[in-house]
Design an enzyme around this catalytic site. Structure first.
Site, PDB file in Angstrom:
ATOM      1  N   ARG A   1      -4.680  30.284  26.293  1.00 58.93           N
ATOM      2  CA  ARG A   1      -3.637  30.021  25.712  1.00 58.93           C
ATOM      3  C   ARG A   1      -3.230  31.379  24.738  1.00 58.93           C
ATOM      4  O   ARG A   1      -1.902  31.612  24.553  1.00 58.93           O
ATOM      5  CB  ARG A   1      -3.803  28.882  24.528  1.00 58.93           C
ATOM      6  CG  ARG A   1      -3.577  27.605  25.269  1.00 58.93           C
ATOM      7  CD  ARG A   1      -3.956  26.250  24.285  1.00 58.93           C
ATOM      8  NE  ARG A   1      -5.141  26.635  23.520  1.00 58.93           N
ATOM      9  CZ  ARG A   1      -5.616  25.589  22.593  1.00 58.93           C
ATOM     10  NH1 ARG A   1      -4.887  24.789  22.388  1.00 58.93           N
ATOM     11  NH2 ARG A   1      -6.984  25.684  22.269  1.00 58.93           N
TER      12      ARG A   1
ATOM     13  N   PHE B   1      -2.126  24.285  29.664  1.00 56.57           N
ATOM     14  CA  PHE B   1      -1.873  23.341  30.450  1.00 56.57           C
ATOM     15  C   PHE B   1      -1.636  21.852  29.861  1.00 56.57           C
ATOM     16  O   PHE B   1      -0.987  20.898  30.600  1.00 56.57           O
ATOM     17  CB  PHE B   1      -3.394  23.284  31.222  1.00 56.57           C
ATOM     18  CG  PHE B   1      -3.314  23.948  32.506  1.00 56.57           C
ATOM     19  CD1 PHE B   1      -2.996  25.015  32.532  1.00 56.57           C
ATOM     20  CD2 PHE B   1      -3.730  23.053  33.613  1.00 56.57           C
ATOM     21  CE1 PHE B   1      -2.820  25.682  33.837  1.00 56.57           C
ATOM     22  CE2 PHE B   1      -3.686  23.861  34.905  1.00 56.57           C
ATOM     23  CZ  PHE B   1      -3.212  25.199  34.933  1.00 56.57           C
TER      24      PHE B   1
ATOM     25  N   LYS C   1     -31.075  32.640  37.262  1.00 57.24           N
ATOM     26  CA  LYS C   1     -32.059  33.233  37.279  1.00 57.24           C
ATOM     27  C   LYS C   1     -32.877  33.603  38.198  1.00 57.24           C
ATOM     28  O   LYS C   1     -33.733  32.688  38.453  1.00 57.24           O
ATOM     29  CB  LYS C   1     -32.924  33.367  35.769  1.00 57.24           C
ATOM     30  CG  LYS C   1     -31.652  33.208  34.485  1.00 57.24           C
ATOM     31  CD  LYS C   1     -32.517  33.206  33.311  1.00 57.24           C
ATOM     32  CE  LYS C   1     -31.467  32.826  32.103  1.00 57.24           C
ATOM     33  NZ  LYS C   1     -31.190  34.287  31.410  1.00 57.24           N
TER      34      LYS C   1
ATOM     35  N   GLU D   1     -34.938  32.942  20.984  1.00 58.45           N
ATOM     36  CA  GLU D   1     -33.899  33.894  20.704  1.00 58.45           C
ATOM     37  C   GLU D   1     -34.193  34.525  19.461  1.00 58.45           C
ATOM     38  O   GLU D   1     -34.549  33.882  18.499  1.00 58.45           O
ATOM     39  CB  GLU D   1     -32.688  33.302  21.251  1.00 58.45           C
ATOM     40  CG  GLU D   1     -32.509  32.571  22.185  1.00 58.45           C
ATOM     41  CD  GLU D   1     -31.179  32.046  22.560  1.00 58.45           C
ATOM     42  OE1 GLU D   1     -30.259  32.856  22.996  1.00 58.45           O
ATOM     43  OE2 GLU D   1     -30.773  30.963  22.144  1.00 58.45           O
TER      44      GLU D   1
ATOM     45  N   HIS E   1     -30.892  23.876  29.983  1.00 52.36           N
ATOM     46  CA  HIS E   1     -32.058  24.936  30.401  1.00 52.36           C
ATOM     47  C   HIS E   1     -33.341  24.668  30.156  1.00 52.36           C
ATOM     48  O   HIS E   1     -34.090  24.755  31.213  1.00 52.36           O
ATOM     49  CB  HIS E   1     -31.896  26.384  29.278  1.00 52.36           C
ATOM     50  CG  HIS E   1     -30.250  26.674  29.267  1.00 52.36           C
ATOM     51  ND1 HIS E   1     -29.471  26.697  30.090  1.00 52.36           N
ATOM     52  CD2 HIS E   1     -29.663  27.544  28.163  1.00 52.36           C
ATOM     53  CE1 HIS E   1     -28.342  27.181  29.830  1.00 52.36           C
ATOM     54  NE2 HIS E   1     -28.232  27.705  28.662  1.00 52.36           N
TER      55      HIS E   1
HETATM   56  C1  BG6 Z   1     -26.323  29.441  26.451  1.00 48.56           C
HETATM   57  C2  BG6 Z   1     -26.293  28.974  25.144  1.00 48.56           C
HETATM   58  O1  BG6 Z   1     -26.090  28.219  27.394  1.00 48.56           O
HETATM   59  O2  BG6 Z   1     -27.677  29.991  26.666  1.00 48.56           O
HETATM   60  C3  BG6 Z   1     -26.813  30.054  24.216  1.00 48.56           C
HETATM   61  O3  BG6 Z   1     -25.187  28.335  24.742  1.00 48.56           O
HETATM   62  C4  BG6 Z   1     -27.786  30.906  24.297  1.00 48.56           C
HETATM   63  O4  BG6 Z   1     -26.632  29.612  22.592  1.00 48.56           O
HETATM   64  C5  BG6 Z   1     -27.967  31.252  25.876  1.00 48.56           C
HETATM   65  O5  BG6 Z   1     -28.099  32.009  23.414  1.00 48.56           O
HETATM   66  C6  BG6 Z   1     -29.225  31.847  26.307  1.00 48.56           C
HETATM   67  O6  BG6 Z   1     -29.042  32.334  27.430  1.00 48.56           O
HETATM   68  P1  BG6 Z   1     -30.013  33.649  27.972  1.00 48.56           P
HETATM   69  O7  BG6 Z   1     -29.681  33.704  29.488  1.00 48.56           O
HETATM   70  O8  BG6 Z   1     -29.870  34.750  27.253  1.00 48.56           O
HETATM   71  O9  BG6 Z   1     -31.455  33.196  27.720  1.00 48.56           O
END
Ligand code: BG6
Length: 505
Positions: free
Chosen positions: A66, A109, A203, A237, A261
């Site tokens: 948008r 859209f 990965k 993280e 994940h």
């Molecule tokens: C994303 C999440 O799917 O994966 C994020 O929304 C996260 O919050 C990220 O930081 C982590 O991905 P990677 O590849 O950096 O481990």
């Protein structure tokens, strides 16, 4: 002398059913083209593919969002994004080849006829660039925006060429939402045209879990409850929520990382060997694992939220002080869980999962802790070094696999000390690992769904998540409960201590 070549080599990206083929001519349409994902991941991935000559010979990219912008200025922004986030050096010839087929359309859209300009442009590109009516639609928009887009794409569907839809996570907000979203999508696309993406599956190190388990004969016989004491999966993280407060406030760690994940990592570790590496065989085995996860009891779930602290020597605000976050937010930025996979192979073996933002460092690991040797003959004399074998799969960073074994310390007596047998990707292969999105975009263009999530698996993931979230209803957590830059809340260590265990990494 090493037999390995000393120079960096390229690894072929297309594997599985695709097996090195170059995709058919096509246009890739990115919905959400002004967003973070497009500039940090998608366009850099396309550049890396162009750099290696892996994109279709006849190709175009249409960015749709948008936000007002022109094609020229979008191209410039994307070039800057590739320079900042790409893994290769910026080469004018490569960029110009890719950029020549890149167009931007600002439209909504949801408005009457909002799709027309995109459709007209695609027809024009079929003629000018020979994309033959083949389309990959990349839906990098929130779940609530997907329905409008897929309905319009469905209405405008023509019989010329093939169509594929890549759907970004989060796929819904809960089981009911995921089902409703899926109904909207399947009303317009067939299941074999839908590619629900979880970038963890792209990965290299995650795919290598399959290679490690099923290309080697020695691990499978011990990969079960008889020999494995417990499994620990960590997605840690050090970054915070990075201006994504709107999304994260709704999602929290459980929907952002655990539902997708972590469930993928768990499924690959725990699944039975598939009969072949075709999409359905692999996905059939994964879904069985997710369906076998028992809802954890409340004492096996830890929630956390970071307060102010220091990460990499820099002061950072607490979650509740992040822009866009409610000052009394109870959204979790950390989770630890103990769960059981209730099947013949794993009954009674705990799987401990943990993930969090703003921890002391970034590390994704899978750790398999084996049971101790049943009767070491030198128990009395070996010393404290007699410890269980531990297999560590470092998914990122420092990608590799190591196995801890007990070895005799040289000299008199039989003192044992733990040592590591190590495999490091960079040393063994001398490669820079490709980004997950390169592999997955290419696979979708090739129509190979092996590394994408089928709806039954998504539903099983959400059933599990819903069962955990239901336990929280009505309770107020004691947030914040860990300072940024630390290992997370003490209660996650207490979870292990209750079982006389420790987190191993
Ligand atoms: C994303 C999440 O799917 O994966 C994020 O929304 C996260 O919050 C990220 O930081 C982590 O991905 P990677 O590849 O950096 O481990």
């Amino acid at each position: 002398m090493s037999t390995q070549t000393e120079k960096q080599v390229e690894i072929p990206l297309a594997s599985g059913a695709g097996g090195g083929r170059r995709p058919d001519p096509c246009a890739l349409v990115i919905f959400g083209a002004s967003g973070d994902l497009t500039h940090r991941k998608l366009i850099p991935a396309l550049y890396a593919l162009e750099y290696r000559g892996l994109l279709p010979e006849k190709f175009a990219v249409v960015g749709v969002a948008r936000t007002e912008n022109s094609t020229e200025s979008w191209r410039e922004k994307m070039r800057a994004a590739v320079s900042e986030f790409g893994r290769d050096e910026m080469r004018d010839d490569v960029w110009n080849r890719l950029a020549a087929g890149m167009h931007y359309v600002s439209t909504d859209f949801a408005s009457e006829g909002g799709e027309s300009r995109v459709m007209e442009l695609l027809e024009q590109l079929d003629k000018e660039r020979g994309t033959r009516g083949n389309r990959v639609y990349y839906l990098a928009v929130p779940p609530e925006a997907i329905r409008t887009v897929v309905d319009k794409l469905g209405e405008r569907r023509h019989s010329k060429g093939w169509v594929r839809a890549i759907v970004e996570k989060p796929f819904g907000h809960d089981l009911a939402g995921a089902k409703a979203l899926n109904e909207d999508i399947v009303a317009n696309f067939r299941e074999n045209e839908i590619f629900r993406i979880d970038h963890y599956l792209g990965k290299e190190t995650v795919q290598n879990v399959l290679a490690f388990r099923f290309a080697n004969g020695i691990f499978e016989p011990i990969w079960n409850r008889r020999y494995v004491d417990n499994v620990q999966i960590t997605v840690a993280e050090s970054i915070g929520i990075e201006n994504r407060a709107d999304f994260y406030e709704q999602a929290g760690a459980i929907r952002d990382v655990v539902q997708n994940h972590m469930m993928q990592l768990l499924a690959l570790v725990a699944m039975e060997p598939p009969a072949d590496f075709e999409a359905d065989a692999v996905r059939n085995e994964k879904v069985k694992v997710v369906r076998s996860i028992a809802p954890p009891d409340p004492g096996s779930v830890v929630r956390g939220q970071y307060g102010p602290g220091e990460v990499d020597g820099k002061k950072v605000p607490g979650y509740r002080e992040e822009p866009g976050v409610a000052p009394d937010s109870n959204t979790e930025t950390y989770m630890a869980l103990k769960i059981f996979v209730d099947n013949w192979r794993w009954a009674g073996t705990p799987f401990y999962l943990r993930t969090g933002k703003r921890l002391s460092s970034r590390a994704t690991t899978i750790v398999i802790i084996f049971r101790p040797a049943p009767h070491p003959p030198f128990l009395e004399i070996a010393g404290a070094g007699l410890r269980p074998n531990i297999l560590v799969i470092d998914v990122q960073p420092d990608e590799g696999i190591s196995l801890r074994i007990g070895a005799k310390v040289p000299g008199q007596g039989m003192t044992i000390q733990p040592v590591q047998l190590d495999f490091q990707y960079d040393q063994a292969f001398h490669v820079h690992l490709p980004e997950a999105y390169e592999k997955l975009i290419l696979d979708a263009m090739l129509g190979d769904a092996t590394l994408f999530t089928r709806i039954d698996e998504v539903e099983a993931q959400w059933s599990f998540v819903d069962s955990v979230v239901a336990q929280w209803e009505g309770s107020t957590p004691d947030f914040p409960n860990y300072p940024a830059g630390t290992r997370g809340p003490g209660s996650a260590d207490a979870l292990m201590a209750r079982d006389q265990r420790l987190w191993c990494k």
